[in-house]
Design an enzyme around this catalytic site. Structure first.
Site, PDB file in Angstrom:
ATOM      1  N   LYS A  86       0.854  -1.198   0.000  1.00 30.05           N
ATOM      2  CA  LYS A  86       0.000   0.000   0.000  1.00 30.05           C
ATOM      3  C   LYS A  86       0.882   1.236   0.000  1.00 30.05           C
ATOM      4  O   LYS A  86       1.606   1.499   0.953  1.00 30.05           O
ATOM      5  CB  LYS A  86      -0.927   0.003   1.210  1.00 30.05           C
ATOM      6  CG  LYS A  86      -1.798   1.248   1.305  1.00 30.05           C
ATOM      7  CD  LYS A  86      -3.008   1.065   2.205  1.00 30.05           C
ATOM      8  CE  LYS A  86      -2.635   0.867   3.650  1.00 30.05           C
ATOM      9  NZ  LYS A  86      -3.829   0.894   4.525  1.00 30.05           N
ATOM     10  N   ASP A 127     -13.216   1.338  11.844  1.00 34.29           N
ATOM     11  CA  ASP A 127     -13.587   1.307  10.420  1.00 34.29           C
ATOM     12  C   ASP A 127     -13.856  -0.122   9.969  1.00 34.29           C
ATOM     13  O   ASP A 127     -13.373  -0.556   8.918  1.00 34.29           O
ATOM     14  CB  ASP A 127     -12.496   1.951   9.571  1.00 34.29           C
ATOM     15  CG  ASP A 127     -13.041   2.471   8.235  1.00 34.29           C
ATOM     16  OD1 ASP A 127     -14.279   2.573   8.100  1.00 34.29           O
ATOM     17  OD2 ASP A 127     -12.238   2.754   7.337  1.00 34.29           O
TER      18      ASP A 127
END
Length: 723
Positions: free
Chosen positions: A425, A523
């Site tokens: 990422k 989240d």
């Protein structure tokens, strides 16, 4: 003397009689008015004085054109063909604020009773004070002609309007009063060319100007987006009309006159009592002194010289003021050869300083961010490996195979030298907090834990503005595509679905209780649940996570964080309860509901409004003991597991945090027999309210970072369809 010369005496009597007759004719409207009557009162209006009067006041008090009535202790004014509540009278600027009696406080379905537009009043270019006691404009110095109100236009449309921001949907408030179609309002003035979408005007009412500069009345007014509740609230505040015409008539006998804003006094325009200077100032006229002429000449010359320096010209727009030629010549030289170069140099220096400060601030901010990250890495002994950017580039073969992209940055597939595939990422340069907090959150959180159901952080990269996180590669991607994707993919069996829900629950429970520090994810959603080659679920993406001591049950939050649709209500409504690990429990409940249902919780194609929010529907099915339809061939055991998942999900999404179970209890309920689980209370309807109240898209994530013209086109008015 009359006896001595009867002819002269006769002439004197005739002249006096004519003068008296003329005086009485001009004063016909005011001859019997007493301007010193004591003030009257009605309801909240306690100072009703000249020229206003109440209907029952003595006939000699006040001007009959400004008569008010007191009805049920409310002051009323008859304006044109309708009556209005009087909200206030301003004797300073000669305005009266009115409210349509049809508008009721606390009832957004209430609508205007009267039809009122600017065209109902005499235009500002052709009017007489004697005929029009009220106006929708005022002459003011120095502002000029001032319009006092604009409009709210109610439209009845055959079809819904989805692409025009000027049309504000009012169906939710007043649809029950309409005779079919859709009701919209437009806040601001409307021109005939703006009527479209197969709509027609149902009503027009007045409203105060909406926060922009209404003195420039010749410009087009751009629509500003308001909700209908906001428009209704502004209608409750009323609108103003001017009553300056009566006092102007008393003062000047013949119009027009103007209101001087500096002293709030009326002046007669035809008295020649002011002149406009070159620089736009209003001054008393008369024979100007030589000094004044000289100063005016210099001021005009400076403006002319400055414009000449840039190849433009200036028109001498002064009125009534003479100017000295010597002053003009001196001013021109100063403006052209002194002022223009001075301003130009200052402007260039200002731009240089501005960009220098901008670059300096940018460098300091990014240097601080890099130092923050370096300080964190130096002070923490982490298991993940630190890679260089060159190594990251080699792993991804030059970033050729992109797996996905989001607000955090981009994800690429890579390969370690030892053979295993990884997901890398690359964090965006300007994502998250300016001090690199999102990167620190993820490294600090995942870097110190290892669990079967939590994604493993292999390494990271920090090199200048380049930041990357290296994870185990999950070949089956995120759970999100198995819930919402329309693409062809391998369907999950109900056994796999049940195992995934248990795995996610175990991962979250480990975060809450299995580490030295309590980790709150904030989240939890399908997109952040990854599946390995054996479809074992792993919790990922800790960019919004927070670490707290295990003994701390309450979390201090400065802003809502997470994704709309999965966020716990206490993140929005402080009176529901304190923020704690129960926020993750709520998010898991919404996720579990979607896993069991194999689709999103909001069902826009539902026939019944109660089915739009899926948890409502599933709750009703469970309470009424109806069998929930499950697609495909399933065993009785799998049916029980799906039903059990629904019940547990309903427990997790209870409105109050104290009513939700811990993740350990969630695992226990998922593993026990369904007979041992009670059905919880019905879930609260707050999720749809949150989306409306906060104006955030259901796909949006939150974190700490986070006209002119009149209505003259109305040639005929149909019967009011809203009444």
């Amino acid at each position: 003397m009359c006896r001595a010369n009867s002819f002269l005496c006769f002439l004197q009597i005739m002249v006096v009689a004519m003068l008296l007759h003329h005086h009485q004719t001009c004063d016909a409207t005011n001859s019997n008015i007493n301007k010193t009557c004591p003030p009257s009162s009605c309801g909240k209006i306690s100072n009703i004085k000249y020229p206003f009067r109440l209907k029952n006041d003595p006939a000699t008090c006040g001007d009959p054109r400004y008569e008010l009535s007191c009805e049920k202790n409310i002051t009323m004014l008859k304006l044109l063909s309708g009556k209005y509540h009087v909200k206030s009278i301003n004797y300073n600027n000669y305005t009266i604020r009115l409210v349509d009696p049809g508008i009721k406080e606390g009832d957004c379905s209430s609508i205007p009773r009267n039809f009122l537009t600017s065209s109902n009043f005499t235009s500002s270019y052709n009017y007489t004070y004697y005929e029009d006691p009220y106006q929708n404009f005022q002459y003011r110095i120095p502002s000029g002609t001032l319009r006092l109100f604009q409009h709210v236009v109610y439209m009845n449309c055959s079809n819904p309007i989805l692409d025009d921001p000027a049309y504000v949907d009012a169906d939710s408030c007043i649809k029950s009063n309409s005779q079919g179609g859709h009701v919209y309002t437009i806040a601001g003035d409307l021109k005939v060319e703006n009527i479209k979408h197969d709509c027609h005007v149902a009503a027009v009412t007045a409203i105060s100007f909406l926060g922009y500069d209404y003195s420039s009345y010749k410009r087009d007014i751009f629509y500003q987006k308001f909700s209908y509740n906001e428009i209704h609230t502004m209608l409750l505040g009323g609108f103003e009309v001017a009553w300056m015409s009566g006092p102007c008539e008393d003062l000047c006998r013949e119009p027009p006159c103007y209101l001087r804003e500096t002293t709030w006094s009326l002046r007669c325009s035809d008295h020649g009592d002011y002149c406009i200077t070159t620089m736009g100032f209003h001054v008393d006229c008369g024979s100007p002194s030589k000094l004044r002429m000289f100063v005016e000449g210099i001021m005009y010359g400076i403006a002319r010289g400055f414009m000449q320096a840039f190849g433009a010209t200036i028109y001498n727009g002064s009125r009534g003021i003479s100017q000295s030629k010597l002053g003009i010549d001196i001013g021109t030289t100063i403006g052209k050869y002194v002022l223009a170069p001075y301003i130009l140099v200052r402007l260039m220096l200002g731009l240089v300083v501005f960009f220098a400060k901008l670059i300096h601030k940018y460098r300091i901010r990014h240097t601080s961010m890099y130092e923050n990250i370096e300080d964190f890495l130096q002070g923490n002994s982490l298991m993940p490996i630190r890679y260089s950017y060159t190594e990251i580039k080699k792993m991804t073969n030059g970033f050729k195979d992109k797996l996905g992209e989001g607000g955090y940055g981009k994800v690429y597939k890579g390969k370690l030298r030892s053979g295993p595939s990884v997901a890398i990422k690359m964090l965006g340069k300007h994502k998250g907090k300016g001090n690199g907090q999102d990167f620190i959150n993820e490294v600090a959180t995942i870097g110190r834990i290892h669990h079967t159901n939590v994604v493993r952080l292999i390494g990271f990269c920090v090199e200048g503005s380049k930041r990357a996180l290296v994870y185990d590669f999950m070949p089956n991607g995120s759970l999100d595509k198995y819930i919402s994707s329309r693409e062809d993919h391998i369907s999950l069996t109900y056994k796999q679905i049940y195992e995934i829900s248990l795995a996610v629950a175990r991962g979250i429970a480990y975060l809450h209780q299995g580490c030295d520090m309590q980790i709150l994810h904030f989240d939890i959603k399908p997109h952040n649940i990854l599946l390995d080659q054996d479809f074992i679920a792993k919790v990922s993406d800790f960019g919004l996570a927070k670490l707290y001591p295990i003994e701390n049950s309450i979390v201090t939050m400065t802003a809502a964080r997470g994704t709309i649709g999965y966020m716990a209500p206490e993140l929005f409504y402080k009176n529901i309860g304190k923020v704690s690990y129960k926020a993750d429990v709520y998010s898991f409940g919404m996720l579990l509901m979607e896993i069991a249902n194999r689709r999103r919780n909001l069902n826009s194609n539902a026939d019944d409004s109660s089915q739009i929010f899926f948890p409502y529907w599933i709750y009703n099915e469970l309470v009424e003991e109806r069998e929930i339809e499950i697609l495909g061939e399933v065993t009785d055991e799998e049916k029980k597991n799906v039903k059990k998942m629904f019940i547990v999900a309903l427990w997790c999404i209870q409105l109050k945090p104290n009513d939700r179970p811990s993740m350990d209890k969630v695992i226990e309920m998922l593993e026990v027999d369904i007979k041992d689980i009670k059905i919880p209370p019905k879930p609260s309807p707050y999720p749809t309210e949150i989306i409306q109240d906060n104006g955030v898209s259901s796909n949006e994530s939150l974190s700490d970072d986070d006209v002119t013209g009149s209505i003259s086109f109305l040639e005929e008015t149909m019967e009011h369809p809203l009444l």
